[in-house]
Motif scaffolding. Structure first.
Motif, PDB file in Angstrom:
ATOM      1  N   VAL A 146      -0.504  -1.057  -8.194  1.00  9.54           N
ATOM      2  CA  VAL A 146      -0.718  -1.274  -9.632  1.00  9.54           C
ATOM      3  C   VAL A 146      -2.161  -0.956 -10.042  1.00  9.54           C
ATOM      4  O   VAL A 146      -2.570  -1.260 -11.163  1.00  9.54           O
ATOM      5  CB  VAL A 146      -0.313  -2.710 -10.081  1.00  9.54           C
ATOM      6  CG1 VAL A 146       1.163  -2.957  -9.775  1.00  9.54           C
ATOM      7  CG2 VAL A 146      -1.176  -3.778  -9.438  1.00  9.54           C
ATOM      8  N   ASN A 203      -2.472  -1.573 -16.710  1.00  2.00           N
ATOM      9  CA  ASN A 203      -2.903  -2.749 -17.467  1.00  2.00           C
ATOM     10  C   ASN A 203      -2.070  -3.964 -17.017  1.00  2.00           C
ATOM     11  O   ASN A 203      -1.124  -3.825 -16.231  1.00  2.00           O
ATOM     12  CB  ASN A 203      -2.813  -2.495 -18.985  1.00  2.00           C
ATOM     13  CG  ASN A 203      -1.388  -2.252 -19.445  1.00  2.00           C
ATOM     14  OD1 ASN A 203      -0.458  -2.920 -18.985  1.00  2.00           O
ATOM     15  ND2 ASN A 203      -1.209  -1.306 -20.352  1.00  2.00           N
ATOM     16  N   ASP A 204      -2.439  -5.151 -17.506  1.00  2.00           N
ATOM     17  CA  ASP A 204      -1.792  -6.389 -17.048  1.00  2.00           C
ATOM     18  C   ASP A 204      -0.288  -6.397 -17.313  1.00  2.00           C
ATOM     19  O   ASP A 204       0.488  -6.870 -16.491  1.00  2.00           O
ATOM     20  CB  ASP A 204      -2.429  -7.609 -17.734  1.00  2.00           C
ATOM     21  CG  ASP A 204      -3.735  -7.996 -17.063  1.00  2.00           C
ATOM     22  OD1 ASP A 204      -4.088  -7.349 -16.045  1.00  2.00           O
ATOM     23  OD2 ASP A 204      -4.397  -8.931 -17.555  1.00  2.00           O
ATOM     24  N   VAL A 205       0.091  -5.866 -18.478  1.00  2.00           N
ATOM     25  CA  VAL A 205       1.515  -5.874 -18.837  1.00  2.00           C
ATOM     26  C   VAL A 205       2.306  -5.014 -17.852  1.00  2.00           C
ATOM     27  O   VAL A 205       3.327  -5.439 -17.302  1.00  2.00           O
ATOM     28  CB  VAL A 205       1.722  -5.367 -20.289  1.00  2.00           C
ATOM     29  CG1 VAL A 205       3.206  -5.241 -20.617  1.00  2.00           C
ATOM     30  CG2 VAL A 205       1.026  -6.301 -21.277  1.00  2.00           C
ATOM     31  N   GLU A 206       1.797  -3.808 -17.598  1.00  2.00           N
ATOM     32  CA  GLU A 206       2.464  -2.894 -16.658  1.00  2.00           C
ATOM     33  C   GLU A 206       2.499  -3.496 -15.254  1.00  2.00           C
ATOM     34  O   GLU A 206       3.522  -3.437 -14.565  1.00  2.00           O
ATOM     35  CB  GLU A 206       1.709  -1.568 -16.576  1.00  2.00           C
ATOM     36  CG  GLU A 206       1.808  -0.688 -17.797  1.00  2.00           C
ATOM     37  CD  GLU A 206       0.950   0.565 -17.641  1.00  2.00           C
ATOM     38  OE1 GLU A 206       1.477   1.667 -17.852  1.00  2.00           O
ATOM     39  OE2 GLU A 206      -0.246   0.460 -17.289  1.00  2.00           O
ATOM     40  N   ALA A 207       1.368  -4.062 -14.837  1.00  2.79           N
ATOM     41  CA  ALA A 207       1.276  -4.638 -13.491  1.00  2.79           C
ATOM     42  C   ALA A 207       2.273  -5.783 -13.339  1.00  2.79           C
ATOM     43  O   ALA A 207       2.960  -5.893 -12.313  1.00  2.79           O
ATOM     44  CB  ALA A 207      -0.143  -5.115 -13.212  1.00  2.79           C
ATOM     45  N   ASN A 208       2.383  -6.610 -14.368  1.00  4.00           N
ATOM     46  CA  ASN A 208       3.316  -7.736 -14.281  1.00  4.00           C
ATOM     47  C   ASN A 208       4.762  -7.261 -14.228  1.00  4.00           C
ATOM     48  O   ASN A 208       5.586  -7.850 -13.526  1.00  4.00           O
ATOM     49  CB  ASN A 208       3.100  -8.703 -15.449  1.00  4.00           C
ATOM     50  CG  ASN A 208       1.809  -9.486 -15.287  1.00  4.00           C
ATOM     51  OD1 ASN A 208       1.313  -9.647 -14.162  1.00  4.00           O
ATOM     52  ND2 ASN A 208       1.248  -9.952 -16.387  1.00  4.00           N
ATOM     53  N   GLU A 224      -3.675  -5.184  -2.441  1.00  2.00           N
ATOM     54  CA  GLU A 224      -4.051  -5.311  -3.849  1.00  2.00           C
ATOM     55  C   GLU A 224      -5.394  -6.031  -3.962  1.00  2.00           C
ATOM     56  O   GLU A 224      -5.676  -6.936  -3.200  1.00  2.00           O
ATOM     57  CB  GLU A 224      -2.935  -6.083  -4.585  1.00  2.00           C
ATOM     58  CG  GLU A 224      -3.200  -6.404  -6.025  1.00  2.00           C
ATOM     59  CD  GLU A 224      -3.635  -5.198  -6.845  1.00  2.00           C
ATOM     60  OE1 GLU A 224      -3.060  -4.103  -6.691  1.00  2.00           O
ATOM     61  OE2 GLU A 224      -4.588  -5.340  -7.626  1.00  2.00           O
ATOM     62  N   ASN A 229      -6.499  -7.388  -7.029  1.00  4.42           N
ATOM     63  CA  ASN A 229      -6.416  -8.440  -8.044  1.00  4.42           C
ATOM     64  C   ASN A 229      -5.852  -9.730  -7.427  1.00  4.42           C
ATOM     65  O   ASN A 229      -4.677  -9.844  -7.115  1.00  4.42           O
ATOM     66  CB  ASN A 229      -5.530  -7.944  -9.193  1.00  4.42           C
ATOM     67  CG  ASN A 229      -5.429  -8.955 -10.326  1.00  4.42           C
ATOM     68  OD1 ASN A 229      -5.483 -10.168 -10.112  1.00  4.42           O
ATOM     69  ND2 ASN A 229      -5.290  -8.439 -11.526  1.00  4.42           N
ATOM     70  N   ARG A 253      -5.402 -12.764  -8.630  1.00  2.42           N
ATOM     71  CA  ARG A 253      -4.396 -13.517  -9.383  1.00  2.42           C
ATOM     72  C   ARG A 253      -3.006 -12.959  -9.131  1.00  2.42           C
ATOM     73  O   ARG A 253      -2.038 -13.681  -8.967  1.00  2.42           O
ATOM     74  CB  ARG A 253      -4.711 -13.468 -10.887  1.00  2.42           C
ATOM     75  CG  ARG A 253      -5.515 -14.665 -11.362  1.00  2.42           C
ATOM     76  CD  ARG A 253      -5.733 -14.597 -12.860  1.00  2.42           C
ATOM     77  NE  ARG A 253      -6.333 -13.314 -13.232  1.00  2.42           N
ATOM     78  CZ  ARG A 253      -6.012 -12.612 -14.319  1.00  2.42           C
ATOM     79  NH1 ARG A 253      -5.089 -13.058 -15.141  1.00  2.42           N
ATOM     80  NH2 ARG A 253      -6.621 -11.481 -14.580  1.00  2.42           N
ATOM     81  N   PHE A 254      -2.936 -11.632  -9.097  1.00  3.56           N
ATOM     82  CA  PHE A 254      -1.678 -10.935  -8.852  1.00  3.56           C
ATOM     83  C   PHE A 254      -1.142 -11.292  -7.461  1.00  3.56           C
ATOM     84  O   PHE A 254       0.026 -11.638  -7.291  1.00  3.56           O
ATOM     85  CB  PHE A 254      -1.937  -9.431  -8.981  1.00  3.56           C
ATOM     86  CG  PHE A 254      -0.705  -8.581  -9.089  1.00  3.56           C
ATOM     87  CD1 PHE A 254       0.118  -8.656 -10.194  1.00  3.56           C
ATOM     88  CD2 PHE A 254      -0.393  -7.669  -8.089  1.00  3.56           C
ATOM     89  CE1 PHE A 254       1.240  -7.852 -10.307  1.00  3.56           C
ATOM     90  CE2 PHE A 254       0.730  -6.862  -8.191  1.00  3.56           C
ATOM     91  CZ  PHE A 254       1.554  -6.956  -9.296  1.00  3.56           C
ATOM     92  N   ARG A 313       0.084 -14.891  -7.179  1.00  6.03           N
ATOM     93  CA  ARG A 313       1.364 -15.107  -7.859  1.00  6.03           C
ATOM     94  C   ARG A 313       2.543 -14.576  -7.033  1.00  6.03           C
ATOM     95  O   ARG A 313       3.622 -15.142  -7.051  1.00  6.03           O
ATOM     96  CB  ARG A 313       1.320 -14.415  -9.226  1.00  6.03           C
ATOM     97  CG  ARG A 313       2.298 -14.936 -10.213  1.00  6.03           C
ATOM     98  CD  ARG A 313       1.728 -15.083 -11.628  1.00  6.03           C
ATOM     99  NE  ARG A 313       0.648 -14.178 -11.936  1.00  6.03           N
ATOM    100  CZ  ARG A 313       0.813 -12.902 -12.292  1.00  6.03           C
ATOM    101  NH1 ARG A 313       2.002 -12.372 -12.334  1.00  6.03           N
ATOM    102  NH2 ARG A 313      -0.235 -12.176 -12.590  1.00  6.03           N
TER     103      ARG A 313
END
Ligand SMILES: Nc1ncnc2c1ncn2[C@@H]1O[C@H](COP(=O)(O)OP(=O)(O)OP(=O)(O)O)[C@@H](O)[C@H]1O
Ligand SMILES: [Mg+2]
Length: 251
Positions: free
Chosen positions: A179, A183-188, A208, A210, A212-213, A216
């Protein structure tokens, strides 16, 4: 479904020790994280698992099967697939053709024959194209099917790269910063898909940056620094580990 096991895996490039006695387990049904500062050896681990690089020492097994000295082609046939940190697509070719390239593990006639659409391969090519179209649909990419892959937005190129890996219906999926640049939306959105795949029984390795990613998505995280594993465990515990904090501050 089997666990991918790395036992004391090392890789030396001349004087550089890119992997130093790394032992890891990547079990089916969950997402295993692999983190560490730049140059820690994360991509090297994926290159060693997929047979793109030979090991200096150690063993790699998938269940009962020893993959340590197996060719990349045989490793792919054994059910392992990867994505590349630096997207590797045929930039001039349409997105759908790039996805089609991922199906070849299951096909009898060679990829080249499929691409050249020799008579023997035509029916098969139609079938593969239909399956690639299904994947594009699932990833909301149908409208880009005939666009040259190299002209797509970065996040869309990452999706094509991911679909190509998925096309081989792997049991083990190795994702090298899948990812990055999204952006955050795409990554989520991608994160939701990774979770679904793990829930279906796939063994997923996620590299990865990030945190937080990673926190989660992963139940278990390995941390590399300078080719060595410096920590592993639950993400929350790992990111609070002084050795991990020091490694990231040093970087
Ligand atoms: N083919 C190669 N030849 C020589 N050295 C290499 C090769 N591939 C990797 N290295 C070295 O091995 C070390 C680990 O690199 P690697 O790419 O695995 O790190 P990484 O954790 O994936 O970093 P990044 O977060 O930047 O992607 C680095 O010092 C790198 O320069
Ligand atoms: Mg890397």
């Amino acid at each position: 479904m089997s666990t991918l096991v790395l036992d004391q895996v090392s890789k030396h490039f001349g004087g550089v020790v890119a992997a130093d006695k790394v032992s890891m387990q990547i079990p089916p049904g969950r997402i295993t994280g692999l983190i560490g500062p730049n140059g820690a050896g994360k991509s090297t681990i994926v290159n060693l698992i997929t047979g793109m690089m030979s090991l200096t020492a150690g063993t790699i097994r998938l269940g009962d099967r020893d993959l340590t000295t197996t060719s990349p082609h045989e490793i792919s046939r054994a059910g392992l697939a990867r994505t590349f940190q630096n997207i590797r697509l045929f930039k001039e070719a349409p997105a759908i053709d790039n996805v089609m390239g991922g199906f070849h593990r299951h096909e009898d006639s060679s990829l080249l024959a499929s691409i050249l659409a020799l008579p023997s391969a035509r029916a098969e090519t139609r079938r593969i194209r239909a399956r690639a179209a299904e994947l594009l649909e699932r990833f909301n990419m149908t409208r880009y099917a005939s666009f040259p892959a190299g002209g797509l937005a970065y996040g869309h190129q990452r999706r094509v790269e991911f679909m190509r890996a998925l096309a081989s219906q792997p049991n083990v999926l190795l994702l090298d910063e899948p990812v990055a640049g999204m952006n955050d939306v795409e990554a989520n959105e991608m994160g939701v898909i990774f979770k679904e795949l793990a829930a279906e029984g796939m063994a997923v390795l996620l590299i990865e940056h990030n945190m937080r990613f990673v926190t989660r998505l992963c139940e278990h995280v390995y941390v590399l620094d300078g080719g060595r594993l410096i920590s592993e465990g639950e993400p929350k515990k790992v990111i609070a580990d002084p050795a991990v904090i020091a490694a990231y501050l040093g970087a």
